[in-house]
Design an enzyme around this catalytic site. Structure first.
Site, short mmCIF file in Angstrom:
data_model
loop_
_atom_site.label_atom_id
_atom_site.label_comp_id
_atom_site.label_asym_id
_atom_site.label_seq_id
_atom_site.Cartn_x
_atom_site.Cartn_y
_atom_site.Cartn_z
CD GLN A 263 -2.45 1.26 2.77
OE1 GLN A 263 -1.83 1.64 3.77
NE2 GLN A 263 -3.71 0.88 2.85
CE1 TYR B 297 -4.08 3.92 -0.23
CE2 TYR B 297 -5.13 4.47 1.85
CZ TYR B 297 -5.22 3.98 0.56
OH TYR B 297 -6.42 3.56 0.07
CB SER B 298 2.38 7.00 4.94
OG SER B 298 1.33 6.71 5.81
CD GLU C 148 -5.23 0.08 6.50
OE1 GLU C 148 -4.12 0.04 7.00
OE2 GLU C 148 -5.54 0.87 5.59
CD GLU D 110 -2.35 9.70 19.24
OE1 GLU D 110 -2.35 8.94 18.24
OE2 GLU D 110 -1.59 9.54 20.22
#
Lengths: 374, 387
Positions: free
Chosen positions: B122, B124-125, B240, B374
């Site tokens: 993946q 993404y980040s 996910e 968070e």
């Protein structure tokens, strides 16, 4: 509050500055050149002046420990600069002085053959008499092996009492297995199986050996506590810097209240831990009768604080928090790992309330009922 | 026709015991890191039996099982030390292709996920875009029939063993940062892709940086509409955070850690006080039971297309929290034995207990990856208190 006033060093002075400079120059290095602990003369710190040493105190050694911990560098200062000279002082004066001089000038590289996970007074080796000399047997797991050694100091049980042997590294031989410890340095397992050593290898036994092992244990606990607080201070500072710098959603992380509160909690816990360590050093300086109990209490408390702050820092660094390439991560690793040096929280808790451990803790040379080593 | 769930469970148990190779079960039982080798071998076995995608619809090659059957499947597989299903293909991008892909894309990609031929990771980040994923800057510009990708992804697990990456790229700079993002499927062997491993605190290699330098990707590999990739990303993230295997695996870990503590207490013979760990284990046991029902409810809502609300966030937070607590108990149990014998060097043999310290370290990421705790709390708080 500026960081210079928020995090004053616990043990300021030239030793701290030198250790800090060395650690900063070598932070994150996979391999350290040479034998820095001995080359920098730190092994002379606790050696009495009469034996060519500095005649310093545990607070002096704590300066070195603090300087290194601040930059996340690990060197076996506790083992080579505290445990070794304190064990040697159990020997007869002539033998003690000869070896202490060698330690002070770095001509011999002595290290304790003790499991890092246990206190020096928890003995893993048995010694038996031979017609000439002795035979050593036992398995010592997780020994610090991050620096070369020419000789090992081996605590052993001989005739039901404590004894200390000084054995050539060649005679001990290569370790059975080597590992990377949690925080990075090299650890090793040694298997002694009927190892024959000469009569002179036994440098102390009985009361002098017991007293030296107790003193080495106190020193190891005290310096590990100092290491923990120094690493905590650095970790809080690293976290503060990260939160002020890292931006998400168009603002710095330091603007998020939940992270601010978590950082504030870390700082307050650090202050409490620092206070506790100062108390421990005061008790040690005053030779308090219940010093060992205080040190065990500190070990349990600091383990909790250190792990809490380490986990908080990892979380607040996000992905960077799990990367060993980041100083804060290495400090967090060190804080978590330090709990397992010289007894973990569960073993010290068993001494603090033996009734709850459902059995009597195994006897060491300290008194399990009071936790006093004196 | 009513389903005989007891018979279904027996069938699964017999299959798991007979079909999952002992060497794979040994890896799972020891809590070791499961690699592509184990995942892929097990996926091929499941696929041959027709059970390759328990959560996919029948028309996509799935089993069509109801929610209760799926939960039984996860429980039985965990109880028998079988690996979980590999999440990136089956759990993440597979359902996205089922939902948003063209018929041609479905025909091209889904069978290869099912039989384990394609291994996905993946993208993404990015270094500057973690929790604020929509601020991503990796770009794709259109040139003829291709998209040309430039930029960097980070914390990319399994990139070193994957042959495909699904990634979010910025295809235009719109007023709102969520717009102008597209979802691309990119072969990892495309020229211009570089993978760099990241050394992590657990001692395992699973995270990487992935660099894209003028990487050309066929326009056929864009999923959904150009510039509407955020819709796919949200759809994927919701799933996910609801991996059906999570709770079943937690129960497996709880039992493993309980055994570990019992063995450590026996070995310590009173030299260590385990009462605090035993109390923590009881609390974990209760929390796993509660999480199991939370999971069942959410999965049922998902299947019946009812709104999920904050359930994915609540479940992700709970599972991450319990997983961390369990591995922390394990750390406490084995620390003295394994902390200084963490990773074997030279010819030394691994210390089995050290795997639990690795798991403790690895599990720190459970509250970071896939949306930090968070961020999850913000989702829940916004629902309760308003944004």
């Amino acid at each position: 509050m500026s960081t210079t006033t928020s995090f004053p060093p616990l043990f300021p002075g030239m030793l701290l500055d030198a250790a800090g400079r060395y650690a900063q120059d070598h932070a994150g290095a996979a391999e350290l050149p040479g034998d820095p602990v001995r080359e920098l003369g730190w092994t002379a710190t606790l050696v009495p002046e009469a034996a060519g040493g500095v005649g310093g105190t545990l607070a002096d050694l704590a300066s070195i420990v603090e300087g290194l911990a601040t930059h996340g560098l690990h060197l076996p200062v506790v083992e080579t600069c505290a445990v070794v000279p304190l064990l040697l002082q159990a020997a007869a004066p002539e033998t003690a002085n000869r070896w202490l001089e060698a330690v002070a000038e770095g001509s011999a590289q002595l290290a304790p053959l003790c499991a890092l996970a246990a206190t020096p007074d928890e003995i893993a080796v048995d010694a038996t008499h031979l017609d000439i000399g002795f035979e050593l047997s036992g398995r010592v797991q997780g020994v610090d092996a991050s620096l070369p050694a020419t000789h090992w100091l081996v605590p052993a049980t001989l005739d039901g009492e404590a004894a200390i042997f000084l054995v050539d590294a060649e005679r001990i031989g290569a370790p059975a297995a080597t590992y990377r410890t949690m925080e990075g340095p090299r650890g090793a397992d040694f298997a002694l199986d009927g190892l024959a050593v000469p009569e002179a290898a036994c440098i102390a036994r009985g009361e002098p050996a017991r007293t030296a092992l107790a003193a080495a244990t106190d020193a190891a606990l005290l310096l590990t506590a100092a290491d923990t607080v120094a690493a905590l201070a650095a970790l809080v500072q690293q976290t503060v810097a990260h939160l002020k710098e890292r931006r998400q959603f168009g603002v710095t992380l330091s603007t998020f209240q939940v992270l601010r509160h978590r950082t504030a909690d870390m700082y307050v816990k650090y202050l409490g831990a620092k206070g506790l360590v100062v108390h421990c050093f005061d008790q040690q300086a005053q030779q308090a009768p219940d010093l060992r109990r205080t040190l065990r209490l500190a070990k349990v408390s600091l383990a909790e604080t250190a792990r809490h702050c380490a986990e908080a820092a990892i979380q607040m660094h996000g992905g960077m928090g799990v990367s060993e390439e980041v100083l804060a991560t290495r400090l967090a690793q060190r804080l978590i790992a330090s709990e397992f040096r010289y007894g973990d929280r569960l073993s010290h808790a068993a001494h603090l309330h033996p009734a709850r451990a459902h059995a009597t803790p195994s006897p060491s040379v300290s008194n399990p009922r009071t936790g006093s080593a004196r | 026709m009513s389903i005989d769930y007891a018979a279904f469970r027996r069938e699964l148990e017999a299959f798991a015991r007979a079909s999952c190779p002992p060497e794979i079960r040994a890896v799972v039982a020891a809590g070791q890191k499961i690699t592509k080798r184990e995942y892929q071998a097990w996926q091929k076995i499941l696929h041959a039996r027709g059970w390759g995608a328990p959560s996919w619809p029948v028309e996509a090659g799935g089993t069509g099982w109801d929610i209760r059957q799926r939960l039984i499947f996860e429980e039985v597989m965990a109880e028998n030390d079988c690996p979980p299903l590999y999440h990136h293909g089956l759990g993440h991008i597979g359902p996205v292709i089922v939902r948003f892909g063209t018929p041609a894309q479905k025909a091209r990609f889904l069978p290869r996920i099912l039989d384990g031929s394609d291994w996905w990771c993946q993208g993404y980040s990015e270094p500057g875009s973690g929790s604020d994923l929509a601020s991503l800057t990796t770009s794709a510009r259109r040139e003829g029939d291709d998209w040309v990708v430039n930029g960097q992804k980070i914390w990319t697990s399994h990139a070193h063993e994957a042959n495909m990456i699904y990634m979010l790229v910025r295809t235009s700079k719109e007023a709102k940062k969520q717009e102008g993002i597209s979802l691309l499927l990119v072969p990892m062997d495309a020229p211009g892709i570089t993978v760099r491993p990241i050394r992590t605190i657990d001692g395992w290699h699973h995270l990487n940086e992935v660099f894209f330098d003028e990487v050309r990707v066929s326009a056929d590999n864009l999923i959904g509409e150009v510039g509407k990739g955020w819709t796919c990303a949200k759809f994927l993230l919701e799933r996910e955070r609801l991996p059906p295997a999570n709770v079943a695996r937690l129960e497996l870990v709880r039992r493993q850690v309980t055994r570990l503590v019992e063995e450590a207490a026996q070995a310590a013979a009173g030299r260590r006080d385990f009462s605090s760990l035993q109390h923590k284990l009881l609390l974990c046991e209760a929390d796993v039971k509660g999480a199991r029902v939370m999971m069942a409810q959410a999965t049922d809502d998902l299947i019946h297309q009812r709104p999920l609300g904050v359930q994915p966030s609540a479940i992700k937070m709970t599972c991450a929290d319990v997983a961390q607590r369990l591995t922390t108990i394990a750390l406490d149990a084995v620390g003295p034995e394994a902390a200084h014998r963490f990773l074997a060097l030279d010819d030394a043999e691994d210390v089995p207990a050290a795997t639990w310290i690795q798991n403790y370290m690895f599990t720190r990421a459970r509250t970071i990856a896939g949306g930090t705790s968070e961020v999850q709390r913000n989702v829940v708080a916004n629902e309760l208190l308003g944004a």
